[in-house]
Design a protein around this motif. Structure first.
Motif, PDB file in Angstrom:
ATOM      1  N   ASN A 268     149.690 -31.659  30.679  1.00  0.00           N
ATOM      2  CA  ASN A 268     149.767 -31.559  31.908  1.00  0.00           C
ATOM      3  C   ASN A 268     148.059 -31.802  32.355  1.00  0.00           C
ATOM      4  N   HIS A 270     146.621 -32.584  34.903  1.00  0.00           N
ATOM      5  CA  HIS A 270     146.156 -31.867  36.401  1.00  0.00           C
ATOM      6  C   HIS A 270     145.736 -30.478  35.778  1.00  0.00           C
ATOM      7  N   ALA A 271     146.813 -29.683  35.380  1.00  0.00           N
ATOM      8  CA  ALA A 271     146.858 -28.303  35.109  1.00  0.00           C
ATOM      9  C   ALA A 271     145.449 -27.849  34.122  1.00  0.00           C
ATOM     10  N   VAL A 273     142.732 -29.671  33.848  1.00  0.00           N
ATOM     11  CA  VAL A 273     141.703 -29.747  34.674  1.00  0.00           C
ATOM     12  C   VAL A 273     141.342 -28.620  35.417  1.00  0.00           C
ATOM     13  N   LEU A 274     142.449 -28.199  36.309  1.00  0.00           N
ATOM     14  CA  LEU A 274     142.499 -27.214  37.269  1.00  0.00           C
ATOM     15  C   LEU A 274     142.394 -25.858  36.489  1.00  0.00           C
TER      16      LEU A 274
ATOM     17  N   PHE B 313     136.977 -24.880  45.079  1.00  0.00           N
ATOM     18  CA  PHE B 313     137.250 -24.606  43.392  1.00  0.00           C
ATOM     19  C   PHE B 313     136.784 -25.762  42.790  1.00  0.00           C
ATOM     20  N   VAL B 337     135.229 -27.574  37.963  1.00  0.00           N
ATOM     21  CA  VAL B 337     136.334 -26.083  37.760  1.00  0.00           C
ATOM     22  C   VAL B 337     135.606 -25.284  36.703  1.00  0.00           C
ATOM     23  N   ARG B 354     153.456 -29.038  38.638  1.00  0.00           N
ATOM     24  CA  ARG B 354     152.470 -30.370  38.763  1.00  0.00           C
ATOM     25  C   ARG B 354     150.984 -29.927  38.436  1.00  0.00           C
ATOM     26  N   TYR B 355     150.612 -28.870  39.164  1.00  0.00           N
ATOM     27  CA  TYR B 355     149.079 -28.534  38.863  1.00  0.00           C
ATOM     28  C   TYR B 355     148.850 -27.086  38.241  1.00  0.00           C
ATOM     29  N   GLY B 356     149.816 -26.378  38.224  1.00  0.00           N
ATOM     30  CA  GLY B 356     149.655 -25.136  37.655  1.00  0.00           C
ATOM     31  C   GLY B 356     149.830 -24.652  36.143  1.00  0.00           C
ATOM     32  N   ASN B 358     151.505 -26.191  32.151  1.00  0.00           N
ATOM     33  CA  ASN B 358     151.826 -27.021  31.107  1.00  0.00           C
ATOM     34  C   ASN B 358     153.093 -26.581  30.574  1.00  0.00           C
TER      35      ASN B 358
END
Lengths: 390, 515
Positions: A268, A270-271, A273-274, B313, B337, B354-356, B358
């Motif tokens: 993932n 995005h995850a 990178v964040l 952030f 980041v 989606r973003y948090g 894997n």
């Protein structure tokens, strides 16, 4: 109980592919009246397929990160051609030529990594361009062939370790020693990681499974080394190269921050990178590494042919990609192991060799290999769907 | 205004697995009126409109829909469109690389025997575009128009379907003032032409300007319908009172804060939209958090809360970012980041899938993802130590999974959220920004997460909680900022916070904001 079944669940795919390899070996052993496993054939299986295994190591990392590299075949021809020129026209000592070739591979990787990681062009396009660029440059540099390489260089791929220690019966003692060292090293590392896990009071696999794993692996290593020791030369030098790369890169992927970032980015982006992962640096590093491994493959290929050949390495990228996918690397990225890709490469190699021994036409061989690739991935998908339903 | 009923929705109930999105909702719209629908995020407005337009086909909900008195059983959008019901969704649905004419007639091509009649297509498109006040060439690519004009093309597309009942979901959310005014003018024209409009909006001043009546929805239920032209004038406060007052469905652990020095201060923070750089998404925002303090960030959809957090952030969102961030009194830079993390800032995203996380990796690998450096020496990860860390959080946060080697994608929402929190708590930040930390989580897990938030504050962390649930903010936070249209519109201490005064700030027009 759940921990055990989960452990098995996570590894069943790995065991499945090993099973497939064993079935294919046995099948050809029968079909070829036992000729497949002649000691000399085992040695040449390794020598013939070293390039796929080396390239597949890099390719697993590329695919896990969610990219693809179509250029490796052309890079093999390009770097191999340069290496041959260094050895003949410039008359460099072979060690220097090898080191310079690896450096050139790294430069090629930086070139492609720059466009992919920092300009943001999809790897498919960058490496498709690379495929054309480096094939073209290889032809420009080499013409058709640069022959007459020193025999010390040719020995990398064709030679074996000298049998300093004589023979026991027909068996080369050096090879037997390597096998023994391998078994001991395997057992010790397994035992130590188990002990470390226990020290941290973590769940470990059941003792019975652990012992069975050790015994099966030891017997396998023992049988292969014994067989190999009976071959004409003993241990092929490329086996040591490939073995070292497999061990080293398995460590890199499983235990280093870089390796873990590859899985994170592929799973993932995005995850990752964040979470503070520098995904560009990861992408760049993967392609530099792929370039270096392509150079290793180039050295092995050039040495085996005894010449720099402009048309060398055609379709190598496809062999490496196929080995990865047969070995369970996910097309979508994030999943894949070096061990799987190595077994994938061996399956392709055994098919090649078995079919050749049976004197099957080369065109048919290709068609059969394509079918095997398709079936392997189809099995994988169906299995995954079933486990999702369960 | 009196008139015959155009649309009647009777006791509509719609359930999703585990959630009742709509319960016994009724809606009555008269022919030729502009009917506004108001409600907080998640109240059920969009779900109701999807039921009406057939996105959720007949049979997946209970209740009756009557158009002009006749019952309807729509099985898809095509059927509702055939009856003149057209919905324009919040996210524009134009194909960027097709021309305006092609977009207008997409799925409805002017053709004979499968061959497109381009002359008719262009001519009709030009006519429709002019009706909505667009004078662009129908051959222009949709991508070349600004958001405001794209919205108008959507309306032209609706007109091409002989619309009688036009539904606009947050039509002005992405528009600037000029485009909004033009759109509202257009709605007035449609009313004159006899087209009924339903408009979902957060902007109370727009509702007051254009609507004839307003229906308020809260927690999936109709609260009331107000006639804006009735004898009694309806004030914005009157609408707000209807929107808030959500029932307190979750309880909150008691917490006595120990508040220390200021940890983070954001000054004059301005962020522009990444694709459409003229649009200001965060507008000169100022805020600060102190150690041990839990600060809330309230706002309706599109207020700019997530955008504010993500741009701080490591510039994970937006372009043209300006302003300054101070950490413990000294100015810091957070250009990426890694830099933000190194300054002790953590951001747990609202969209954990989606973003948090894997999802194909294990709890262990997710927990360590943002702090692998702490677990490694010479770039080599100490896997055993990693398992120990993951086990600690599995135990402390009560993540329900057989082991830390369980794949995160198979966990429930609440447990996934705990993995996200573990990841950020392990990175040992001084400031934690939690974006919708309890979205999609059952009540029990919510309570546990509130407990974790309190424990973090007690450990001296500064915590910022972004939430769309006002009771949650009031129950958890020591101080709450309200945002609207990118601005910080108010700041309320816990003791003074009510849903009404927060909603008042959250809907406050830019003219009213006192800086």
């Amino acid at each position: 109980m759940t921990a055990v079944s989960e452990y098995l669940g996570r590894n069943v795919r790995q065991y499945g592919i090993v099973g497939a390899l064993i079935v294919i070996v046995l099948l050809f052993q029968v079909l070829t009246d036992g000729r497949l496993l002649y000691p000399n054939n085992i040695a040449s299986l390794i020598q013939q397929n070293a390039y796929v295994m080396i390239l597949a190591i890099g390719m697993v990392m590329v695919i896990v990160a969610g990219h693809i590299d179509l250029s490796v075949g052309s890079v093999v021809a390009f770097v191999g051609g340069l290496c041959a020129i260094m050895l003949t026209d410039w008359e460099l000592p072979w060690i220097l030529a090898v080191v310079l070739s690896l450096g050139i591979g790294a430069l090629v990787g930086m070139w492609q990594g720059f466009w992919i990681a920092y300009v943001g062009i999809p790897a498919f396009i960058v490496t498709l361009a690379g495929m054309l660029i480096f094939r073209g440059l290889a032809i420009v540099l080499v013409g058709t062939t640069v022959a007459g390489l020193p025999s010390s260089f040719n020995a990398i791929s064709n030679g074996s370790l000298p049998n300093w220690l004589g023979f026991i019966g027909d068996a080369d003692v050096v090879t037997l020693c390597i096998g023994a060292v391998g078994i001991v090293a395997f057992a010790v590392t397994q035992w130590r990681s188990r002990a470390a896990a226990r020290r941290h009071e973590l769940a470990v696999e059941p003792m019975s499974a652990f012992v069975i794993k050790l015994v099966v692996a030891s017997v396998l290593i023992a049988v292969v080394t014994y067989w190999l020791s009976l071959s004409a030369g003993g241990t092929p030098i490329v086996l040591l190269i490939v073995g070292a790369l497999i061990i080293g890169y398995t460590f890199v992927l499983n235990r280093t921050v870089f390796g873990r970032h590859i899985y994170a980015v592929g799973g993932n982006r995005h995850a990752a990178v964040l979470s503070g992962v520098n995904s560009r640096r990861v992408d760049f590093g993967i392609f530099v590494n792929m370039g270096v491994l392509a150079a290793v493959a180039a050295i092995v290929t050039t040495s085996r042919a005894g010449a720099g050949v402009a048309s060398a390495g055609v379709n190598y990228e496809l062999d490496a990609i196929a080995a990865c996918f047969i070995g369970g690397t996910a097309v979508t990225g994030g999943v894949g192991r070096i061990s799987g890709a190595m077994i994938g490469a061996l399956i392709m190699g055994v098919l090649n060799m078995g079919l050749s021994i049976m004197a099957v036409d080369a065109a048919w061989q290709q068609a059969i290999k394509g079918l095997v690739l398709l079936l392997a991935v189809a099995f994988d998908l169906v299995g995954k769907r079933r486990s999702r339903l369960a | 205004m009196t008139g015959e009923s155009h649309l009647e929705m009777r006791s509509i109930t719609k359930e999703f697995p585990g959630v009742k999105a709509l319960q016994d909702v009724t809606l009555q719209v008269r022919r030729g009126e502009v009917h506004a629908i108001c409600g907080e995020n998640g109240a059920g407005k969009s779900t109701l409109m999807k039921v009406l337009s057939g996105v959720y086909p007949h049979g997946t909900y209970d209740g009756e829909i009557l158009l002009g008195g006749a019952p309807c059983e729509f099985r898809g959008i095509k059927e509702s469109e055939a009856r003149g019901v057209v919905i324009i969704h919040q996210e524009l649905a134009l194909v960027p690389y097709l021309s305006l004419a092609e977009n207008i007639f997409l799925g409805n091509e002017k053709s004979r025997a499968g061959v497109v009649d381009w002359n008719r297509t262009s001519r009709d498109a030009k006519e429709l575009l002019e009706r909505v006040g667009l004078h662009d060439d129908p051959a222009t690519q949709a991508a070349d128009l600004g958001v405001g004009k794209q919205q108008l093309v959507e309306i032209a597309k609706a007109l091409s379907k002989d619309v009688e009942l036009l539904i606009l979901d947050e039509p002005t959310a992405a528009l600037n003032d000029e485009d909004s005014a033009h759109l509202l003018g257009l709605i007035d024209q449609f009313r004159a032409a006899g087209i009924t409009c339903i408009i979902i909006s957060h902007k109370l001043n727009e509702i007051a300007a254009v609507a004839d009546s307003v229906t308020i929805i809260r927690d999936g239920q109709t609260i009331e319908t107000l006639d804006l032209h009735g004898d009694e004038p309806v004030s914005e406060d009157r609408i707000i009172r209807g929107m808030v007052g959500r029932e307190l469905d979750s309880r909150f652990p008691t917490h006595e804060p120990t508040i220390g020095e200021e940890v983070l201060r954001i000054e004059d923070w301005t962020v522009h939209h990444p694709v459409n750089p003229e649009r200001v998404v965060v507008d000169h925002a100022n805020l600060h958090v102190r150690a041990g303090e839990i600060v809330g960030l309230a706002g309706l959809m599109g207020a700019g809360r997530t955008e504010l957090a993500m741009s701080v952030f490591g510039q994970s969102y937006g372009t043209g970012i300006s302003g300054s961030v101070y950490k413990n009194g000294s100015k810091i830079r957070t250009r990426n980041v890694a830099e933000a993390i190194s300054h002790g800032i953590a951001y747990a995203t609202e969209d954990r899938k989606r973003y948090g996380l894997n999802l194909i990796q294990t709890i262990r690998e997710n927990v360590s993802a943002s702090a692998l450096g702490k677990l490694s020496r010479w770039g080599v990860v100490e896997t055993e130590q990693e398992v120990v860390v993951a086990e600690k959080y599995r135990h402390d946060f009560r993540i329900k999974a057989p082991s830390v080697e369980s794949v995160v994608g198979k966990l429930s929402g609440g447990n996934q959220q705990k993995v996200v929190l573990s990841k950020w708590v392990y990175s040992d930040p001084d400031v934690l920004i939690l974006d919708e930390p309890t979205r999609g989580i059952d009540v029990g897990a919510k309570f546990e997460i509130y407990g974790i938030i309190n424990a973090l504050a007690d450990a001296g962390k500064a915590v910022i909680v972004i939430s769309s649930e006002l009771p949650e903010l009031i129950g958890v936070c020591d101080r709450i900022y309200a945002m609207n249209e990118g601005r910080i519109t108010g700041e309320v201490a816990r003791a003074d916070a009510t849903q009404e005064n927060l909603m008042h700030y959250m809907t406050m027009d830019k003219g009213e904001v006192v800086r």
